[in-house]
Scaffold this active site. Sequence first.
Site, PDB file in Angstrom:
ATOM      1  N   ASP A 223       1.294 -42.882  48.629  1.00  0.00           N
ATOM      2  CA  ASP A 223       0.572 -44.032  48.072  1.00  0.00           C
ATOM      3  C   ASP A 223      -0.839 -43.600  47.622  1.00  0.00           C
ATOM      4  O   ASP A 223      -1.271 -43.922  46.511  1.00  0.00           O
ATOM      5  CB  ASP A 223       0.487 -45.138  49.140  1.00  0.00           C
ATOM      6  CG  ASP A 223      -0.356 -46.304  48.683  1.00  0.00           C
ATOM      7  OD1 ASP A 223       0.080 -47.039  47.783  1.00  0.00           O
ATOM      8  OD2 ASP A 223      -1.481 -46.478  49.212  1.00  0.00           O
ATOM      9  N   LYS A 227      -2.650 -43.347  43.705  1.00  0.00           N
ATOM     10  CA  LYS A 227      -3.982 -43.847  43.338  1.00  0.00           C
ATOM     11  C   LYS A 227      -4.859 -42.703  42.818  1.00  0.00           C
ATOM     12  O   LYS A 227      -5.678 -42.896  41.908  1.00  0.00           O
ATOM     13  CB  LYS A 227      -4.615 -44.522  44.553  1.00  0.00           C
ATOM     14  CG  LYS A 227      -3.850 -45.783  44.947  1.00  0.00           C
ATOM     15  CD  LYS A 227      -4.159 -46.253  46.338  1.00  0.00           C
ATOM     16  CE  LYS A 227      -3.363 -47.515  46.662  1.00  0.00           C
ATOM     17  NZ  LYS A 227      -3.401 -47.874  48.090  1.00  0.00           N
TER      18      LYS A 227
END
Length: 347
Positions: A223, A227
């Site tokens: 995750d 980003k």
Amino acid sequence: MKHLCLSIIGFGTVGQGLAELLVRNQSLLQQRYGLEVTLVSVANSRHGFIYCEEGLHIPTLLELVATGRPLQEQPHVQHWQNALAGLQATSADVLVEATRTNLQDAEPGMSHIRAALARGMHVVTANKGPVALAASELLQLAQQQQVQLRMEATVMAGTPVISTIHEGMAGAQVSEIRGILNGTSNYILSAMATGRDYAEALAEAQAQGYAEADPTADVEGYDALAKTLILAAMVFDYPLKPEQVVRQGITGISKERVQAAMQNGKRIKLIASLRRDMQSGNVEAYVEPVEIPLSDLLARIDGVTNAIKVQSNTLAEVTVIGPGAGRLQTGQGLLADLIATSTFKNF
Ligand SMILES: NC(=O)c1ccc[n+]([C@@H]2O[C@H](COP(=O)([O-])OP(=O)(O)OC[C@H]3O[C@@H](n4cnc5c(N)ncnc54)[C@H](OP(=O)(O)O)[C@@H]3O)[C@@H](O)[C@H]2O)c1
């Protein structure tokens, strides 16, 4: 008054959060921004895509999903089983894409975003996959079509990171970014700093609803990697492939290592970092557990809170701290982008 017709594909936590904010903020949008938003279509995977040119009734939609009933129980709607088919057969000014993040091929979000841009719609996405894997292609398509592609909600949810750097710090040359971009892993590491072992801390995060039953994306750093890829493309204009980012998660971190770091006045944090070599222009990126001293503000960010530090030539260091997830928190990121989109010149 500007009238904006909105389509939301992906009506789970985040899509519903935005819908709720549209109801709550209806007068504020009209009074402060001269903006009237009509939700004309909504889709999820179970019930497909529904459309009503005059506008869907949001409280009814929220009630239908809360009680597990099909979206097409809303009166006077046209229905397609497939969201992409519905999107292509109907019209709206803006697509909000909020289906699940997929870092393999970015689908189904990638097809939804490509189709919307190709049809001349602005796109606001919470889904990280398409912009992590193909920001350049999608931004180029948006530019060709003279529409906007915005993605505030993909990094730190509604806490303004991309707009702060892109718009608030416009003209500054950013040299380095370091941040805690995943709340679940930070919650686990914070719990381990209070004496729990990894398994206990993970179980606690799951019980609190901060970690999924399969926590791999959070605890293995995927995750935060997504980003990081988005920041590389948006801040440094330097798209990276996932394999170009050094990635290590927190599953190998023992309670003993956390405690030993604390005895040395340090904390272990999962840090995403991007650094531009000012000579070559190359950008290096890492997602990895790092021991940092308590004098570094990032060491003192605990629980699910996120934080990011941005170094630039004019402002030295700017720090943004705030929520990195949540229904209304992420809905806020989408809402801010939606308002920004409505001020775009061709609207
Ligand atoms: N949750 C957060 O705090 C947060 C924060 C920042 C960014 N995000 C990102 O925002 C996105 C949405 O997150 P979420 O928490 O709302 O996930 P979610 O609750 O799992 O919702 C995903 C939605 O997408 C729908 N969907 C999946 N495949 C579809 C398809 N082919 N066509 C139409 N709809 C489809 C699902 O349908 P069903 O309802 O039928 O399953 C569901 O409504 C993700 O990409 C996530 O990474 C989330």
